[in-house]
Design a protein around this motif. Structure first.
Motif, PDB file in Angstrom:
ATOM      1  N   SER A 414      26.993  37.317 -43.882  1.00 37.01           N
ATOM      2  CA  SER A 414      27.376  36.032 -43.287  1.00 37.01           C
ATOM      3  C   SER A 414      26.624  34.866 -43.920  1.00 37.01           C
ATOM      4  N   LEU A 415      25.424  35.120 -44.419  1.00 36.46           N
ATOM      5  CA  LEU A 415      24.636  34.035 -45.009  1.00 36.46           C
ATOM      6  C   LEU A 415      25.250  33.540 -46.311  1.00 36.46           C
ATOM      7  N   ARG A 416      26.187  34.316 -46.880  1.00 32.54           N
ATOM      8  CA  ARG A 416      26.880  33.899 -48.105  1.00 32.54           C
ATOM      9  C   ARG A 416      28.218  33.224 -47.795  1.00 32.54           C
ATOM     10  N   MET A 417      28.504  33.037 -46.503  1.00 30.92           N
ATOM     11  CA  MET A 417      29.800  32.485 -46.105  1.00 30.92           C
ATOM     12  C   MET A 417      29.710  31.017 -45.696  1.00 30.92           C
ATOM     13  N   ARG A 418      28.605  30.377 -46.018  1.00 30.83           N
ATOM     14  CA  ARG A 418      28.367  28.961 -45.736  1.00 30.83           C
ATOM     15  C   ARG A 418      28.547  28.653 -44.237  1.00 30.83           C
ATOM     16  N   PRO A 419      27.849  29.413 -43.363  1.00 29.64           N
ATOM     17  CA  PRO A 419      27.976  29.111 -41.932  1.00 29.64           C
ATOM     18  C   PRO A 419      27.044  27.976 -41.509  1.00 29.64           C
ATOM     19  N   ASP A 420      27.497  27.139 -40.579  1.00 28.29           N
ATOM     20  CA  ASP A 420      26.601  26.200 -39.910  1.00 28.29           C
ATOM     21  C   ASP A 420      25.880  26.904 -38.772  1.00 28.29           C
ATOM     22  N   ARG A 421      26.593  27.829 -38.147  1.00 26.13           N
ATOM     23  CA  ARG A 421      26.011  28.600 -37.036  1.00 26.13           C
ATOM     24  C   ARG A 421      26.344  30.081 -37.230  1.00 26.13           C
ATOM     25  N   VAL A 422      25.361  30.923 -36.951  1.00 28.46           N
ATOM     26  CA  VAL A 422      25.581  32.368 -36.929  1.00 28.46           C
ATOM     27  C   VAL A 422      25.417  32.816 -35.478  1.00 28.46           C
ATOM     28  N   GLU A 426      25.068  40.796 -30.077  1.00 33.52           N
ATOM     29  CA  GLU A 426      23.868  41.398 -29.492  1.00 33.52           C
ATOM     30  C   GLU A 426      22.999  41.995 -30.592  1.00 33.52           C
ATOM     31  N   CYS A 427      21.693  41.738 -30.530  1.00 32.32           N
ATOM     32  CA  CYS A 427      20.730  42.357 -31.452  1.00 32.32           C
ATOM     33  C   CYS A 427      20.183  43.614 -30.794  1.00 32.32           C
ATOM     34  N   ARG A 428      20.310  44.741 -31.500  1.00 28.35           N
ATOM     35  CA  ARG A 428      19.817  46.009 -30.951  1.00 28.35           C
ATOM     36  C   ARG A 428      18.796  46.681 -31.858  1.00 28.35           C
ATOM     37  N   GLY A 429      18.736  46.266 -33.128  1.00 28.19           N
ATOM     38  CA  GLY A 429      17.862  46.967 -34.063  1.00 28.19           C
ATOM     39  C   GLY A 429      17.408  46.091 -35.200  1.00 28.19           C
ATOM     40  N   GLY A 430      17.467  46.642 -36.424  1.00 31.58           N
ATOM     41  CA  GLY A 430      16.929  45.960 -37.582  1.00 31.58           C
ATOM     42  C   GLY A 430      17.588  44.639 -37.907  1.00 31.58           C
ATOM     43  N   GLU A 431      18.800  44.390 -37.372  1.00 37.45           N
ATOM     44  CA  GLU A 431      19.451  43.107 -37.634  1.00 37.45           C
ATOM     45  C   GLU A 431      18.667  41.926 -37.070  1.00 37.45           C
ATOM     46  N   ALA A 432      17.728  42.218 -36.145  1.00 37.15           N
ATOM     47  CA  ALA A 432      16.904  41.145 -35.580  1.00 37.15           C
ATOM     48  C   ALA A 432      16.099  40.452 -36.677  1.00 37.15           C
ATOM     49  N   LEU A 433      15.608  41.207 -37.656  1.00 36.58           N
ATOM     50  CA  LEU A 433      14.840  40.616 -38.762  1.00 36.58           C
ATOM     51  C   LEU A 433      15.716  39.670 -39.570  1.00 36.58           C
ATOM     52  N   ASP A 434      16.944  40.103 -39.890  1.00 35.52           N
ATOM     53  CA  ASP A 434      17.846  39.250 -40.662  1.00 35.52           C
ATOM     54  C   ASP A 434      18.261  38.021 -39.863  1.00 35.52           C
ATOM     55  N   MET A 435      18.406  38.194 -38.544  1.00 38.16           N
ATOM     56  CA  MET A 435      18.752  37.055 -37.688  1.00 38.16           C
ATOM     57  C   MET A 435      17.620  36.032 -37.689  1.00 38.16           C
ATOM     58  N   LEU A 436      16.379  36.492 -37.569  1.00 41.86           N
ATOM     59  CA  LEU A 436      15.228  35.579 -37.601  1.00 41.86           C
ATOM     60  C   LEU A 436      15.128  34.863 -38.945  1.00 41.86           C
ATOM     61  N   GLN A 437      15.394  35.587 -40.019  1.00 40.52           N
ATOM     62  CA  GLN A 437      15.349  34.955 -41.334  1.00 40.52           C
ATOM     63  C   GLN A 437      16.437  33.899 -41.476  1.00 40.52           C
ATOM     64  N   ALA A 438      17.628  34.164 -40.911  1.00 44.17           N
ATOM     65  CA  ALA A 438      18.700  33.173 -40.952  1.00 44.17           C
ATOM     66  C   ALA A 438      18.300  31.923 -40.183  1.00 44.17           C
ATOM     67  N   MET A 439      17.681  32.113 -39.018  1.00 42.52           N
ATOM     68  CA  MET A 439      17.235  30.972 -38.217  1.00 42.52           C
ATOM     69  C   MET A 439      16.171  30.164 -38.953  1.00 42.52           C
ATOM     70  N   ASN A 440      15.394  30.836 -39.804  1.00 47.59           N
ATOM     71  CA  ASN A 440      14.289  30.177 -40.509  1.00 47.59           C
ATOM     72  C   ASN A 440      14.697  29.593 -41.852  1.00 47.59           C
ATOM     73  N   THR A 441      15.941  29.819 -42.267  1.00 46.87           N
ATOM     74  CA  THR A 441      16.342  29.375 -43.605  1.00 46.87           C
ATOM     75  C   THR A 441      17.551  28.458 -43.562  1.00 46.87           C
ATOM     76  N   GLY A 442      17.577  27.558 -42.606  1.00 44.56           N
ATOM     77  CA  GLY A 442      18.598  26.516 -42.611  1.00 44.56           C
ATOM     78  C   GLY A 442      19.785  26.727 -41.711  1.00 44.56           C
ATOM     79  N   HIS A 443      19.864  27.859 -40.993  1.00 47.17           N
ATOM     80  CA  HIS A 443      20.999  28.093 -40.098  1.00 47.17           C
ATOM     81  C   HIS A 443      20.562  27.800 -38.663  1.00 47.17           C
ATOM     82  N   ASP A 444      20.117  26.589 -38.447  1.00 43.22           N
ATOM     83  CA  ASP A 444      19.656  26.181 -37.115  1.00 43.22           C
ATOM     84  C   ASP A 444      20.831  26.167 -36.136  1.00 43.22           C
ATOM     85  N   GLY A 445      20.505  26.375 -34.875  1.00 46.83           N
ATOM     86  CA  GLY A 445      21.537  26.388 -33.848  1.00 46.83           C
ATOM     87  C   GLY A 445      22.207  27.729 -33.687  1.00 46.83           C
ATOM     88  N   SER A 446      21.601  28.781 -34.249  1.00 47.60           N
ATOM     89  CA  SER A 446      22.184  30.114 -34.132  1.00 47.60           C
ATOM     90  C   SER A 446      21.930  30.686 -32.732  1.00 47.60           C
TER      91      SER A 446
END
Length: 578
Positions: A414-422, A426-446
Motif C-alpha cells: 500500500s505504501l507504493r500506491m500513493r495513499p494519503d491515509r492507510v 485490524e492489527c494482529r501480528g507483524g503488520e503492526a511494525l509496518d503500520m507504525l513505519q507508515a505512520m512515521n514516514t508521511g502517512h499521517d492520519g492513518s
C-alpha cells in the motif's frame, strides 16, 4: 413496489403503495399504514423485503402481530395469501419487482390456516447471557421436531442424491438457473413421495424451506432479514443462538443435518475464493451485505460444523448514531472529528464485539474528500463513502499451501500506491511494525484497530506484535517508534448489559524514563446499573488540552477548548483552577 392492503370486515380492500422495500404499520401518523384502536401500538409492525422475499416483523408491540391467527416471534416470511392481523385490522402484503412480476412467495398458506413455520413457534426464550445460569425451575429449551422437520430432512438427503446422480456442476450455474433446477427437483421428489406427506403439511412451504436449505442459508434467512438480530451463532445443527439488544438467547430453529450446515458454509465461502475442508477446517469470509462470517468444521469442531455471523447495519452509521445510542458525548465526537481531519494517527482499542470496526467506519466519515485512502482487511467489512478509495483483502493459501497474501504484504504494498491515509481493519501480528513505519514516514492520519482491554494494555500489545515481525529490536527502540507514530488511542468497551461505549480517549505524549506516557483527555465514569441491568454513568472531560490543540490554535484553526471540561463537576473544576 410494495403494497399493503387493509381488508375491511365486508371484504373491501384499501391498498397503500410504498416506495422502497419497507412499510411501517402503527398508530403513529408517520407510519406508512396508520391504524386506529387501543390494541395498536404507535409503531406496531413492519413489512419488508429482503433477499427477494417478503417478511413481517413485530416491533415489540404490546398485543403482538399475528400471521394467520398465530403470533409471530421473529421476522416471519409472508406468502401471497397470508393474512396479517393487528388489533382488529386484517392486512395482506404484496410485493412486485420493477418489471411488474410478483416477488417469489415465501409461503402460499390458505387464509386463516396457521403456517408451518408459525406452528413451530415457541415462546421467546429467556434473554439470559448464560443459559446455564437460568433458574433451576425454568424448563430446559429443547427445539421442537415436528413432521415438517422430518420431511425436510428426508427431502434434503434425496435432493443431494438427485444432484449426484445427474452429476450437476452447480458452481457453473447462475443463481436463477440453479434456483429453478432445485425447485423442479424438489417438486418432483414431493410428487413421488405422494402419501408419505400428510395432507395437513403445506407443500409449498415445505418446498421453499428445502430449497433455502439446499441453495440458500436455510433457517438463517429470517434471522439475517431481522434488523434486531446483531449476531447469529450456530453451535451445531440443532443449536442456534442469536444476540438481540446485546443479550444472547437460544433460538427455536434447527437444521436437518450437519451436512446441511456444511453446505451453507461452502456456499458462503466459495464465491469469494475461500475454501474449507479437512486440510483447512477454519475460514473467515463475508456475506454480500458485508457481514462477517467465521466457520469451523470437524475435526476441530467436535459438536459439528459451527458458524458465527456478525451482522452489520444496512444503513451506514454516522456520528449522530453514537449520540443516539449514548456511546459517546458531543465533546468526544467533536474532538475525534478534529483528530481525523487534522491527520492524527489513531488506534481503536477494545475487546471482541465491542464495536471497534463500527467506530472505525464512523471515524472514517470525517476524512475530507480529495484524499486517497487504501483499506486493508482480512475479510472486507469497511464501508467508506469516499470516491478515491482502494480496498485490499488478504488471501489465504490454496490447497497446495501456496499463494497466501498476508495483511503485512498488503501494508507494504500500500505504501507504493500513493495513499494519503492507510486504514488497516485490524492489527494482529507483524503488520503492526509496518503500520507504525507508515505512520512515521508521511502517512499521517492513518487508522487501525486492535484487541486490548485498556490503552495501557494496547501499548503492551503493540510491543508484542512488533516483535512478532521477527525483527530483533530492543524494547526501547520499539517504544520510541510507538510514541512517535501513535497520537491518539480510543478505548471502546462492551458492558455486561450489551451496551457499547467509548470509555477512554488518551493522547500519547512521548517517552520518559523508558516508559510511554499517556494523558487521558476524555473518560466514561460508571456510577452503577439500573433495575434492568443497564449501565449507568456519564462522559466527562479530564481538563487536559492535547499538545496538538495548541499548535492548531497558533495557525488559526477555530477550536473550542471548553470541550475538555465538559461533564466535569464543580468540585473538579475548582480543584483544576487552583
Amino acid at each position: 413496489m410494495l403494497t399493503v392492503e387493509l381488508i375491511s370486515p365486508t371484504g373491501d380492500r384499501t391498498p397503500a403503495k410504498v416506495q422502497g422495500g419497507r412499510c411501517l404499520i402503527g398508530k403513529d401518523t408517520e407510519c406508512h399504514v396508520v391504524l386506529s384502536g387501543w390494541r395498536v401500538s404507535r409503531r406496531h409492525a413492519e413489512v419488508f423485503v429482503s433477499n427477494d422475499r417478503l417478511f413481517v416483523r413485530d416491533l415489540e408491540s404490546t398485543f403482538g402481530t399475528l400471521v394467520n391467527e398465530t403470533r409471530v416471534q421473529e421476522a416471519h416470511p409472508l406468502g401471497h395469501e397470508d393474512t396479517i392481523r393487528i388489533g382488529n385490522h386484517a392486512l395482506r402484503a404484496v410485493w412486485r419487482k420493477a418489471d411488474g412480476a410478483p416477488g417469489p412467495a415465501a409461503t402460499t398458506a390458505e387464509p386463516g390456516a396457521a403456517s408451518a413455520t408459525a406452528r413451530r413457534q415457541v415462546p421467546a426464550p429467556a434473554e439470559a447471557a448464560d443459559p446455564a445460569a437460568a433458574r433451576a425451575d425454568e424448563p430446559v429449551f429443547t427445539p421442537q421436531v415436528d413432521e415438517t422437520f422430518r420431511l425436510r430432512r428426508v427431502l434434503h438427503e434425496r435432493l443431494i442424491e438427485a444432484f449426484d446422480v445427474r452429476r450437476t456442476d452447480t458452481h457453473r450455474m447462475d443463481d436463477a438457473a440453479l434456483r429453478q433446477l432445485t425447485e423442479d427437483l424438489i417438486r418432483d421428489l414431493i410428487q413421488r413421495m405422494g402419501s408419505e406427506i400428510p395432507p395437513q403439511v403445506d407443500r409449498a412451504r415445505l418446498l421453499a424451506e428445502v430449497r433455502d436449505e439446499a441453495i440458500g442459508l436455510g433457517p438463517l434467512e429470517p434471522l439475517l432479514a431481522d434488523p434486531t438480530v446483531t449476531e447469529i451463532m450456530v453451535n451445531r445443527a440443532e443449536e442456534v443462538f442469536v444476540e438481540r439488544g446485546g443479550r444472547l438467547q437460544r433460538w427455536p430453529v434447527n437444521f436437518t443435518s450437519d451436512r446441511a450446515v456444511q453446505g451453507i458454509i461452502e456456499r458462503i465461502v466459495t464465491p469469494i475464493g475461500r475454501r474449507i475442508d479437512e486440510s483447512s477446517p477454519m475460514v473467515d469470509a463475508r456475506l454480500k451485505d458485508g457481514s462477517r462470517v467465521n466457520a469451523v468444521i470437524p475435526p476441530l469442531a467436535l459438536k459439528g460444523p459451527s458458524i458465527t455471523i456478525r451482522k452489520f447495519s444496512k444503513r451506514k452509521l454516522d456520528s449522530s448514531d453514537l449520540l443516539k445510542f449514548d456511546s459517546a458525548s458531543p465533546a468526544m465526537i467533536e474532538f475525534l472529528r478534529v483528530c481525523v481531519e487534522h491527520r492524527k494517527n489513531m488506534i481503536i482499542s477494545g475487546g471482541t464485539g465491542s464495536g471497534k470496526t463500527t467506530l472505525l467506519n464512523i471515524l472514517s466519515n470525517f476524512i475530507p474528500e480529495g484524499e486517497r485512502i487504501v483499506t486493508i482487511e482480512d475479510a472486507a467489512e469497511l464501508q467508506l463513502p469516499h470516491s478515491n478509495l482502494v480496498s485490499l483483502e488478504a488471501r489465504p493459501a490454496n490447497i497446495e499451501g501456496k499463494g497466501s497474501v498476508t495483511i503485512r504484504d498488503l501494508v507494504k504494498n500500500s505504501l507504493r500506491m500513493r495513499p494519503d491515509r492507510v486504514v488497516v481493519g485490524e492489527c494482529r501480528g507483524g503488520e503492526a511494525l509496518d503500520m507504525l513505519q507508515a505512520m512515521n514516514t508521511g502517512h499521517d492520519g492513518s487508522l487501525t484497530t486492535a484487541h486490548a482491554n485498556s490503552p495501557r494494555d494496547m501499548l503492551a500489545r503493540l510491543e508484542v506484535m512488533v516483535l512478532m515481525a521477527g525483527m530483533e529490536l530492543p524494547v526501547t527502540a520499539i517504544r520510541e517508534q510507538v510514541a512517535s507514530a501513535v497520537d491518539i488511542i480510543v478505548q471502546q468497551t462492551r458492558f455486561a448489559c450489551g451496551t457499547r461505549k467509548v470509555t477512554s480517549i488518551v493522547e500519547v505524549t512521548g517517552v520518559e524514563s523508558g516508559k510511554i506516557q499517556l494523558q487521558e483527555v476524555f473518560a466514561f465514569k460508571q456510577t452503577g446499573v439500573d433495575r434492568q441491568g443497564k449501565t449507568q454513568g456519564h462522559f466527562t472531560g479530564r481538563g487536559f488540552m492535547p499538545e496538538f490543540y495548541d499548535q492548531l490554535a497558533r495557525i488559526g484553526v477555530p477550536l473550542d477548548p471548553k470541550i475538555f471540561f465538559d461533564g466535569m463537576s464543580e468540585e473538579e473544576l475548582s480543584r483544576r483552577a487552583t
